[in-house]
Design a protein around this motif. Sequence first.
Motif, mmCIF file in Angstrom:
data_model
loop_
_atom_site.group_PDB
_atom_site.id
_atom_site.type_symbol
_atom_site.label_atom_id
_atom_site.label_comp_id
_atom_site.label_asym_id
_atom_site.label_seq_id
_atom_site.Cartn_x
_atom_site.Cartn_y
_atom_site.Cartn_z
ATOM 1 N N GLY A 182 42.966 40.526 52.151
ATOM 2 C CA GLY A 182 43.435 41.903 52.133
ATOM 3 C C GLY A 182 44.797 42.035 51.481
ATOM 4 O O GLY A 182 45.051 42.976 50.728
ATOM 5 N N MET A 183 45.680 41.088 51.757
ATOM 6 C CA MET A 183 47.008 41.110 51.141
ATOM 7 C C MET A 183 46.912 40.925 49.631
ATOM 8 O O MET A 183 47.582 41.607 48.878
ATOM 9 N N LEU A 184 46.065 40.011 49.203
ATOM 10 C CA LEU A 184 45.877 39.784 47.779
ATOM 11 C C LEU A 184 45.324 41.040 47.105
ATOM 12 O O LEU A 184 45.741 41.407 46.004
ATOM 13 N N ALA A 185 44.408 41.719 47.781
ATOM 14 C CA ALA A 185 43.827 42.948 47.217
ATOM 15 C C ALA A 185 44.893 44.039 47.075
ATOM 16 O O ALA A 185 44.984 44.693 46.032
ATOM 17 N N VAL A 186 45.723 44.227 48.084
ATOM 18 C CA VAL A 186 46.798 45.223 48.005
ATOM 19 C C VAL A 186 47.778 44.845 46.891
ATOM 20 O O VAL A 186 48.188 45.683 46.087
ATOM 21 N N GLY A 187 48.138 43.570 46.826
ATOM 22 C CA GLY A 187 49.036 43.109 45.770
ATOM 23 C C GLY A 187 48.462 43.349 44.383
ATOM 24 O O GLY A 187 49.186 43.695 43.444
ATOM 25 N N ARG A 216 53.026 35.228 40.598
ATOM 26 C CA ARG A 216 52.688 34.149 39.650
ATOM 27 C C ARG A 216 51.382 34.418 38.921
ATOM 28 O O ARG A 216 50.927 33.586 38.140
ATOM 29 N N GLY A 217 50.757 35.564 39.185
ATOM 30 C CA GLY A 217 49.572 35.942 38.425
ATOM 31 C C GLY A 217 48.266 35.986 39.186
ATOM 32 O O GLY A 217 47.240 36.358 38.617
ATOM 33 N N ALA A 218 48.254 35.624 40.460
ATOM 34 C CA ALA A 218 47.012 35.668 41.237
ATOM 35 C C ALA A 218 46.573 37.120 41.415
ATOM 36 O O ALA A 218 47.392 38.009 41.637
ATOM 37 N N VAL A 246 38.881 43.389 43.198
ATOM 38 C CA VAL A 246 39.622 44.628 42.971
ATOM 39 C C VAL A 246 39.482 45.073 41.523
ATOM 40 O O VAL A 246 39.454 46.264 41.227
ATOM 41 N N ALA A 247 39.369 44.105 40.633
ATOM 42 C CA ALA A 247 39.249 44.388 39.196
ATOM 43 C C ALA A 247 40.363 45.333 38.755
ATOM 44 O O ALA A 247 41.527 44.996 38.880
ATOM 45 N N ASN A 248 40.025 46.529 38.280
ATOM 46 C CA ASN A 248 41.019 47.475 37.764
ATOM 47 C C ASN A 248 41.393 48.579 38.745
ATOM 48 O O ASN A 248 42.074 49.532 38.376
#
Length: 158
Positions: free
Chosen positions: A56-61, A113-115, A120-122
Amino acid sequence: MALSKALLRIAALAVVATSLGGCSFLGINFGMAQLSEKECLMRAMYFESNRSSSEGMLAVGTVVMNRLYDGRYPRSVCGVVGQKNQFAQGVLTKKMTDSGAVLASQMADQVLRGARHPGVANAQHFHTAGLRFPYNNMYYVLEAGGNEFYEKRKPGTF
């Protein structure tokens, strides 16, 4: 003399307003200058993703970064996160009080760092999972961290 007193009063009001009400006064963001890009990003991920899910954090980021590079949003992470009515109220000022802050810090490093979350795509938008809205331009791409992520598309282009 009267002008300088008026300016001093306005400056004092700005200091009081920003210290009591967050980081904005008359639409001008003051507090964000004190936060690093990482701190702004981790705060968005912490407060928007139920604090326990790295997915979820990665998706929000990913949404924050999608907005950053779109060109229609502010040109800094803190600007995107601090944009009025876009993220949780107080996202840049509330205290982070649990161990979710450690995970948010780690995930913010990865995002910077680019993750990105591939699901989520666009997408540049999300809302609390379980809600549905009657708009025909919301194309849902992922549910993660208590949120549903979507792209806005013209009807019929799904």
